[in-house]
Design an enzyme around this catalytic site. Structure first.
Site, PDB file in Angstrom:
ATOM      1  CG  ASP A 239      -0.216   0.118   2.522  1.00  0.00           C
ATOM      2  OD1 ASP A 239       1.004  -0.138   2.546  1.00  0.00           O
ATOM      3  OD2 ASP A 239      -0.843   0.478   3.523  1.00  0.00           O
ATOM      4  CE  LYS A 240      -0.350   7.650  -0.748  1.00  0.00           C
ATOM      5  NZ  LYS A 240      -1.011   8.896  -1.096  1.00  0.00           N
TER       6      LYS A 240
END
Length: 624
Positions: A239-240
């Site tokens: 994920d970021k």
């Protein structure tokens, strides 16, 4: 000693998340307890009633129940009213509660599983080969014993000088040959492999290249038997927020009344300009902002025009003040004192940044006790305290993509609905008036998204007391329904969300916010190294498509030589169109791969960008 009725918990031991989660006590209990710790305990011990709730289950993100207090109204219980075993309590000195589940009935024990045996692929291969070798050894010993017994029986008379014994059993002969051929199985193979693995683990933990100077942390090899698996990794899914980025939010820019405020260019914005060939000067805004008087770790803003607008007495100045007043009210943040210093604690770092920004621009959130919120207004000649009563909090969810609060001004008695959320949802809830301001705000949000900033739309509307009273009665009845709470927990259509949608219409746009979440140090170089190692990387983010692409360029997931295929629901509205586009892209990639097999340098790097709506269609079970 007045009960605040709210706190936060840390659940990283349950779900690995470091963000704090807000918890609150049912208002029926906080109203009955009064003030004073000892008196509260006495009154709490005298309360009688019952709790009707769901059966024990391992789900840590939902709870459905009803609190029945003798002589008082019934109150719904959700996961926000429950403290789970294994979580850490924050923002409060003490808490009184009723134990619902213990021991094996708690959610953490319901979800506990015996840890699986961890074996690397090489260990599995060696185990299989050793099993085959052992089977071969047994077969060789069995055949040899049988042949030996047959030969002895046939040649004992002719070769009498060998003194052959014909009475030896096949078992003894089998054991003879087992001892003779035992060296066929390598006993030291496992020992040699484990020594190699522990040596590799020691070298990894001692590597200065994997040492973090900031936190004084070295690499930790938690499972030494799996170190050889690092060499066969082909895909990385990430994920970021908090992984590629620091998860430290800073208020950078905003748009109020169709006017954009905030200067400077972010790291992601500079990467975008470089990709598009836009000339730019070296941006030292971050360094300058950190030295600015009043700057904090949550606010990194530079634009004197906004401060002048806040001091003006015209309509735009009033809108700017209403914008930041609403930011100081529409949240679930609580304050805590750590080491004599006031600190904001929130379930999301975005909320902390927005509340800190409101305080920086003159509307300081003081504290929250039960439903009472105090705000210090410093935009006037003399600072004054504002008091509000929070009547309802319509919580954020992944389906709603927004949150709202209904507040009553204690001085005037007026009711206001304050709403903030994603532009894809919020813009559809606005009134048709002020179209020019809406268009300008949308343009500013696109500009902020191009800089990699996280945007939120802020809107509000005045409520009629009679209409709100009728809506509130229906809303509370829905909250008391266990069936509706269960549907809401499963993200199914329910009356609670329907009533929220009924109230959140006809909103008046105030503006939008833009928050920066910087990339972690070394992320671009790390992703570039993974690419050179032939590892494919997928990144999941909730940002807009253009923002996601700009972030991918900033962290070197994409570069100018990358051929990017974009799949979105606007361009490919059906699953059949998406499948056709993906098939064309796969055919083109296969053709390039087979056409340039002799020249690996000529192979073109390819990337796939899929938006949320298209991804949802792709993952949905479709009979066609």
């Amino acid at each position: 000693d007045k009960p605040r009725g709210a706190c936060h918990v840390e659940t990283k031991q349950l779900d690995g998340e470091t963000n704090l989660k807000g918890k609150s006590a049912p208002s029926v209990l906080t109203n009955m307890l009064g003030s004073g710790a000892e008196r509260q305990l006495e009154r709490f011990n005298k309360i009688s009633g019952s709790v009707e709730c769901e059966t024990p289950n391992p789900s840590t993100n939902k709870f459905v129940g009803t609190l029945h207090v003798t002589g008082s109204e019934t109150a719904p219980l959700t996961i926000s009213n429950v403290l789970l075993r294994g979580s850490s309590l924050r923002n409060t000195e003490y808490a009184y509660g009723l134990v619902i589940n213990t021991g094996a009935d708690t959610k953490v024990m319901q979800g506990a599983r015996k840890p699986p045996l961890k074996l690397s692929s090489m260990d599995r291969s060696i185990n299989l080969m050793m099993a085959c070798i052992c089977v071969a050894l047994v077969a060789m010993c069995s055949v040899s014993a049988a042949l030996s017994a047959s030969w002895t029986h046939a040649n004992r008379g002719e070769h009498w000088y060998l003194e052959l014994d014909d009475d030896v059993s096949l078992v003894i002969l089998f054991l003879y040959f087992l001892v003779l051929l035992a060296s066929f199985v390598s006993v030291t193979l496992y020992v040699s492999i484990q020594l190699c693995k522990f040596t590799m683990a020691w070298l990894m933990a001692s590597s200065l290249d994997a040492y973090d100077d900031t936190t004084d942390t070295a690499m930790k090899v938690r499972t030494a038997v799996l170190v050889d698996e690092l060499g066969i990794v082909s895909h990385v899914f990430s994920d970021k927020t908090g992984t590629l980025t620091q998860n430290v939010m800073q208020f950078r820019k905003c748009s109020i009344g169709g006017i954009s405020y905030g200067a400077g260019t972010t790291e992601i914005g500079m990467a975008r300009n470089k990709r598009l060939g836009i000339e730019q000067q070296a941006d030292a805004s971050n360094e300058a902002q950190s030295k600015r008087v009043g700057a904090t770790e949550l606010v990194n803003f530079d634009d004197p025009a906004l401060y002048e607008a806040l001091r003006s007495s015209d309509a735009h100045g009033a809108r700017c003040r209403a914008f930041f007043l609403n930011l100081s009210l529409c949240h679930t943040v609580v304050t805590e004192v750590v080491g004599g210093e006031k600190r904001l604690s929130a379930a999301s770092p975005d909320e902390s940044a927005l509340v800190a920004a409101a305080a920086s621009f003159g509307f300081e959130f003081v504290d929250r006790h039960q439903n009472a919120v105090r705000i210090i207004d410093r935009c006037t000649a003399e600072a004054q305290e504002l008091s509000f009563e929070v009547l309802d909090v319509l919580e954020f969810s992944s389906a709603r993509r927004r949150m709202s609060t209904v507040v009553r001004d204690v001085r005037s008695g007026s009711l206001t609905l304050i709403c903030k959320g994603a532009d894809s949802v919020m813009l559809t809830l606005l009134t048709d008036t002020e179209a020019s301001m809406r268009d300008a705000t949308e343009r500013h949000m696109v500009e902020h998204s191009n800089d990699g900033l996280r945007t939120l739309v802020v809107a509000s509307k005045q409520l009629d007391p009679k209409a709100y009273a009728a809506w509130s009665a229906k809303y509370r009845r829905a909250l008391l329904s266990a069936d509706e709470l269960e549907r809401k927990a499963r993200d199914e259509p329910n009356e609670i969300d329907a009533l929220c949608d009924e109230l959140e219409v006809g909103l008046s746009l105030l503006g939008s916010t833009a928050i920066e979440d910087k990339l972690q140090d070394g992320v671009p170089a790390c992703i570039a190294d993974l690419g050179r190692a032939g590892i494919a990387m997928w990144v999941l983010t909730g940002d807009k498509q253009e923002t996601a692409i700009n972030i991918a360029f900033a962290c070197q997931l994409l570069d100018m030589s990358t051929k990017t295929q974009v799949i979105n629901a606007q361009k490919y509205p059906t699953l059949r169109h998406i499948a056709s586009a993906l098939a064309e892209g796969a055919s083109a990639s296969s053709a390039d791969l087979h056409g340039d097999m002799g020249d690996t340098q000529a192979l073109q790097k390819r990337a796939l960008v899929v938006d949320g709506e298209a991804l949802e269609m792709m993952l949905k079970d479709d009979p066609d």
